[in-house]
Enzyme design. Structure first.
Site, PDB file in Angstrom:
ATOM      1  N   GLY A 153       0.826  -1.196   0.000  1.00  0.00           N
ATOM      2  CA  GLY A 153       0.000   0.000   0.000  1.00  0.00           C
ATOM      3  C   GLY A 153       0.862   1.247   0.000  1.00  0.00           C
ATOM      4  O   GLY A 153       2.001   1.224   0.486  1.00  0.00           O
ATOM      5  N   GLN A 194       2.783  10.112   1.194  1.00  0.00           N
ATOM      6  CA  GLN A 194       4.106   9.477   1.231  1.00  0.00           C
ATOM      7  C   GLN A 194       4.952   9.825   0.011  1.00  0.00           C
ATOM      8  O   GLN A 194       6.174   9.650   0.038  1.00  0.00           O
ATOM      9  CB  GLN A 194       3.972   7.950   1.308  1.00  0.00           C
ATOM     10  CG  GLN A 194       3.429   7.457   2.638  1.00  0.00           C
ATOM     11  CD  GLN A 194       3.356   5.951   2.676  1.00  0.00           C
ATOM     12  OE1 GLN A 194       2.418   5.360   2.186  1.00  0.00           O
ATOM     13  NE2 GLN A 194       4.382   5.324   3.234  1.00  0.00           N
ATOM     14  N   CYS A 219       5.989   0.088   7.296  1.00  0.00           N
ATOM     15  CA  CYS A 219       5.597   1.265   6.516  1.00  0.00           C
ATOM     16  C   CYS A 219       6.777   1.686   5.658  1.00  0.00           C
ATOM     17  O   CYS A 219       7.911   1.727   6.136  1.00  0.00           O
ATOM     18  CB  CYS A 219       5.212   2.396   7.473  1.00  0.00           C
ATOM     19  SG  CYS A 219       4.758   3.923   6.628  1.00  0.00           S
ATOM     20  N   LEU A 220       6.506   2.000   4.399  1.00  0.00           N
ATOM     21  CA  LEU A 220       7.588   2.405   3.499  1.00  0.00           C
ATOM     22  C   LEU A 220       8.245   3.706   3.951  1.00  0.00           C
ATOM     23  O   LEU A 220       9.366   3.999   3.556  1.00  0.00           O
ATOM     24  CB  LEU A 220       7.062   2.552   2.067  1.00  0.00           C
ATOM     25  CG  LEU A 220       6.566   1.250   1.412  1.00  0.00           C
ATOM     26  CD1 LEU A 220       5.990   1.530   0.030  1.00  0.00           C
ATOM     27  CD2 LEU A 220       7.683   0.228   1.334  1.00  0.00           C
ATOM     28  N   HIS A 228      -4.181   1.293   7.534  1.00  0.00           N
ATOM     29  CA  HIS A 228      -2.867   1.942   7.600  1.00  0.00           C
ATOM     30  C   HIS A 228      -2.810   3.116   6.616  1.00  0.00           C
ATOM     31  O   HIS A 228      -2.355   4.211   6.966  1.00  0.00           O
ATOM     32  CB  HIS A 228      -1.774   0.907   7.281  1.00  0.00           C
ATOM     33  CG  HIS A 228      -0.387   1.447   7.266  1.00  0.00           C
ATOM     34  ND1 HIS A 228       0.520   1.193   8.282  1.00  0.00           N
ATOM     35  CD2 HIS A 228       0.261   2.250   6.384  1.00  0.00           C
ATOM     36  CE1 HIS A 228       1.660   1.812   8.000  1.00  0.00           C
ATOM     37  NE2 HIS A 228       1.527   2.454   6.853  1.00  0.00           N
ATOM     38  N   GLU A 229      -3.278   2.889   5.384  1.00  0.00           N
ATOM     39  CA  GLU A 229      -3.200   3.948   4.367  1.00  0.00           C
ATOM     40  C   GLU A 229      -4.145   5.104   4.689  1.00  0.00           C
ATOM     41  O   GLU A 229      -3.799   6.272   4.475  1.00  0.00           O
ATOM     42  CB  GLU A 229      -3.493   3.390   2.974  1.00  0.00           C
ATOM     43  CG  GLU A 229      -2.548   2.280   2.493  1.00  0.00           C
ATOM     44  CD  GLU A 229      -1.078   2.547   2.748  1.00  0.00           C
ATOM     45  OE1 GLU A 229      -0.665   3.723   2.757  1.00  0.00           O
ATOM     46  OE2 GLU A 229      -0.334   1.579   2.969  1.00  0.00           O
ATOM     47  N   HIS A 246      -2.569   7.436   6.983  1.00  0.00           N
ATOM     48  CA  HIS A 246      -1.648   8.363   6.303  1.00  0.00           C
ATOM     49  C   HIS A 246      -2.378   9.606   5.799  1.00  0.00           C
ATOM     50  O   HIS A 246      -1.829  10.717   5.834  1.00  0.00           O
ATOM     51  CB  HIS A 246      -0.986   7.682   5.100  1.00  0.00           C
ATOM     52  CG  HIS A 246       0.261   6.923   5.437  1.00  0.00           C
ATOM     53  ND1 HIS A 246       1.374   7.525   5.991  1.00  0.00           N
ATOM     54  CD2 HIS A 246       0.584   5.618   5.280  1.00  0.00           C
ATOM     55  CE1 HIS A 246       2.324   6.611   6.161  1.00  0.00           C
ATOM     56  NE2 HIS A 246       1.877   5.445   5.751  1.00  0.00           N
TER      57      HIS A 246
HETATM   58 CO    CO Z   1       2.778   3.626   5.702  1.00  0.00          CO
END
Ligand code: CO
Length: 172
Positions: A43, A48, A88-89, A130-131, A134
């Site tokens: 995701g 991000q 998380c990226l 999670h997204e 963000h």
């Molecule tokens: Co993330």
């Protein structure tokens, strides 16, 4: 596209509602998928990649049919809670246990602006929650217990030293 890492300011900025559903939006979504695949994520949310809009892309299955673009998503129903591993990226190398709803119903718009509903469970439900966090400027570090913060203190410090206030970005 570049992936911004904690503690970049843009990650804290809530996304604005998307009002224009045009080719440019579709192009942004396409490039977000490519960036997400390159980074081996399931995701990716627009903040991000430095865009403060309410859009995220997901692919929990890793197949072309598994691609989902959620614009202006909101969770309208949730049941049960479950704890699972989450990364998380924007926090490379950090994985923690996070409690999430096990099943959710999400209302969102697709790339044409049409209202859609989806039901999710398992990894996909976790990823969607999670997204959406963000899009509200909520990050993995906010989900950490004191113990988890202590355990990841060094990794967080490294990210802070590397990315604080510079607008510096991390790719992959
Ligand atoms: Co993330």
């Amino acid at each position: 596209m570049k992936i911004f890492c904690y503690p970049s300011d843009v990650l804290r900025k809530p996304g604005e509602e998307v009002a224009r559903f045009d080719d440019e939006l579709a192009d942004v979504a396409r490039r977000m998928f490519e960036t997400m695949y390159t980074a081996s994520g399931v995701g990716l949310a627009a903040p991000q990649v430095g865009l403060s809009i309410r859009m995220c892309v997901l692919n929990a299955e890793g197949t072309p049919e598994g691609e989902r673009v959620l614009v202006n998503p909101r969770i309208v129903e949730r049941t049960d809670t479950v704890t699972g591993d989450e990364g998380c990226l924007s926090f490379p190398g950090i994985f923690i246990k996070v409690q999430r709803s096990a099943r959710i119903t999400v209302r969102y718009q697709d790339l044409t602006g049409a209202e859609q509903t989806l039901e999710a469970d398992g990894l996909f439900a976790r990823a969607v929650q999670h997204e959406i966090d963000h899009l509200d400027g909520v990050l993995l570090v906010d989900k950490m217990t004191r113990v988890q913060q202590m355990a990841n203190r060094r990794a967080l410090k490294m990210l802070e030293l590397r990315h604080a206030g510079t607008g510096d970005a991390f790719v992959g």
